[in-house]
Enzyme design. Structure first.
Site, short mmCIF file in Angstrom:
data_model
loop_
_atom_site.label_atom_id
_atom_site.label_comp_id
_atom_site.label_asym_id
_atom_site.label_seq_id
_atom_site.Cartn_x
_atom_site.Cartn_y
_atom_site.Cartn_z
N GLY A 7 -39.79 -33.12 -16.51
CA GLY A 7 -38.33 -33.11 -16.55
C GLY A 7 -37.81 -34.28 -17.37
O GLY A 7 -36.79 -34.21 -18.05
N LYS A 203 -44.17 -27.55 -11.23
CA LYS A 203 -44.51 -27.14 -12.59
C LYS A 203 -45.90 -27.63 -13.02
O LYS A 203 -46.55 -26.98 -13.84
CB LYS A 203 -43.44 -27.58 -13.60
CG LYS A 203 -43.37 -29.09 -13.83
CD LYS A 203 -43.89 -29.49 -15.16
CE LYS A 203 -44.02 -30.97 -15.36
NZ LYS A 203 -43.65 -31.94 -14.39
N LYS A 260 -49.22 -34.18 -10.45
CA LYS A 260 -49.90 -34.19 -11.75
C LYS A 260 -51.40 -34.40 -11.56
O LYS A 260 -52.21 -33.73 -12.19
CB LYS A 260 -49.35 -35.31 -12.64
CG LYS A 260 -48.04 -34.96 -13.28
CD LYS A 260 -47.59 -36.06 -14.21
CE LYS A 260 -46.11 -36.24 -14.09
NZ LYS A 260 -45.36 -34.99 -14.23
N1 LIG Z 1 -49.76 -44.42 -9.99
C1 LIG Z 1 -48.80 -44.12 -10.85
N2 LIG Z 1 -48.98 -44.32 -12.17
C2 LIG Z 1 -48.01 -44.03 -13.07
N3 LIG Z 1 -46.79 -43.50 -12.72
C3 LIG Z 1 -46.55 -43.27 -11.42
C4 LIG Z 1 -47.53 -43.57 -10.43
N4 LIG Z 1 -47.02 -43.24 -9.22
C5 LIG Z 1 -45.79 -42.75 -9.43
N5 LIG Z 1 -45.49 -42.76 -10.75
C6 LIG Z 1 -44.23 -42.25 -11.29
O1 LIG Z 1 -44.45 -40.91 -11.72
C7 LIG Z 1 -43.46 -40.62 -12.72
C8 LIG Z 1 -43.81 -39.34 -13.44
O2 LIG Z 1 -43.64 -38.23 -12.57
P1 LIG Z 1 -42.24 -37.46 -12.48
O3 LIG Z 1 -41.14 -38.40 -12.21
O4 LIG Z 1 -42.45 -36.34 -11.52
O5 LIG Z 1 -42.05 -36.96 -13.96
P2 LIG Z 1 -42.11 -35.52 -14.64
O6 LIG Z 1 -40.71 -35.12 -14.78
O7 LIG Z 1 -42.77 -35.83 -15.94
O8 LIG Z 1 -42.92 -34.60 -13.76
C9 LIG Z 1 -43.46 -41.87 -13.55
O9 LIG Z 1 -42.26 -42.02 -14.25
C10 LIG Z 1 -43.64 -42.97 -12.50
O10 LIG Z 1 -42.38 -43.47 -12.12
MG LIG Z 2 -42.63 -34.30 -11.68
#
Ligand SMILES: Nc1ncnc2c1ncn2[C@@H]1O[C@H](COP(=O)(O)OP(=O)(O)O)[C@@H](O)[C@H]1O
Ligand SMILES: [Mg+2]
Length: 308
Positions: A7, A203, A260
């Protein structure tokens, strides 16, 4: 190659959801993806959290009709975001065939996700406003991004209804944009008919399912951080190469990096392919294994000494 856009690739946190900034973000995403499409069969999946929340609010403004259910709003967001991505890719890849495919994703009504809403959608509210909305609209809410957001069930994706069509598109060299927002959530009735349900499928997991079912060689989970960090919220320990077991042992944040990592693990375990988690702008280097977190079934073997 299946590439899942976060997103964040479409609307950065805190940024207004106006169409101009989404077009600019999507144009940057298309520039990052274009080199992959020149060398590989590319399938693009994407999130829809902020957009589906906005559509839900817009749907409620018209008080004479019941608010549209989430399957219909998912379809709407697949059209909206799919159009933006398709148009941006077309500008980067003149002459290429590109198609956005409305994708129904089957889930099970027995999924524990239905009893425990976890997926945040829509804007971030202050606590008192969120509590009021929860009462009047019968939403579930949960803390997220420094405030509170509406949360909805997020059952696991089990089957992609349009898989044969997707396979044909990929085999014909068409770049397909699919499984947007995790796809349109549907359940199969006793008579075999599919019907929409109130949920938003993750997703990342939907993209992993698409990648596994198509037998993709690589799954790229593209977001706004350059890697998975072992010391998050610190950034001192970017993980370069990991196995699914090592990744699962980290107990990553369930609302963001967790799905992820799980998506990467499932794809790698099912197919033996490579999954990479990292920054959207690094997409080509992620695929080349040069950056980000690379998830492989086993650790790379130490270089063998040559027999004399
Ligand atoms: N261990 C980690 N390493 C890196 N990022 C992390 C970790 N734990 C949580 N995050 C967070 O995960 C976010 C990405 O996931 P998300 O916000 O769901 O994004 P997307 O929209 O790409 O799915 C990063 O911006 C970061 O803030
Ligand atoms: Mg996400």
């Amino acid at each position: 190659v299946v590439a899942a856009l976060g997103g964040n690739a479409l609307a950065r946190p805190g940024e207004k959801l106006d169409i101009g900034s989404q077009r600019a973000n999507v144009a940057a995403a298309a520039r990052a993806l274009a080199p992959l499409a020149r060398e590989h069969q590319l399938i693009v999946a994407h999130g829809n959290g902020p957009q589906v929340g906005l559509l839900a609010l817009q749907a409620e403004a018209y008080t004479e009709v019941e608010p549209y259910p989430l399957d219909v709003l998912s379809a709407q967001s697949e059209g909206l975001i799919g159009y933006l991505i398709e148009a941006a890719l077309r500008n980067q890849l003149p002459g290429r065939e590109i198609a956005t495919l409305l994708t129904q994703v089957e889930v099970s009504l027995d999924d524990p996700g239905f009893a425990r809403p976890t997926k945040p959608i829509g804007p971030v509210y202050g606590e008192s406003q969120a509590r009021e909305l929860a009462r009047t609209r019968r939403w579930s809410i949960a803390p997220d991004r420094g405030g509170f957001r509406r949360v909805v069930p997020s059952p696991a994706p089990q089957r992609i209804a349009q898989l044969p069509t997707l396979r044909r598109l990929a085999d014909a060299g068409v770049i397909a944009v699919c499984a947007g927002g995790g796809g349109i959530p549907v359940v199969r009735g006793a008579d075999g008919a599919l019907s929409g349900v109130e949920a938003v499928v993750d997703k990342d997991l939907a993209a992993a399912l698409v990648a596994s079912e198509l037998g993709a060689g690589a799954l790229l989970l593209l977001t706004d951080v350059e890697a998975v960090f072992g010391d998050w919220p610190g950034t001192a320990q970017p993980l370069a190469g990991v196995t699914p077991a090592q990744l699962r042992a980290l107990r990553l944040a369930p609302g963001s990096m967790g799905p992820k990592a799980e998506a990467a693990c499932r794809f790698v375990e099912r197919t033996g392919g490579v999954a990479a988690i990292g920054a959207l702008r690094d997409a080509p280097r992620l695929l080349a294994g040069e950056t980000g977190t690379q998830v492989r079934r086993s650790e790379p073997r130490p270089p063998q000494r040559r027999a004399r």
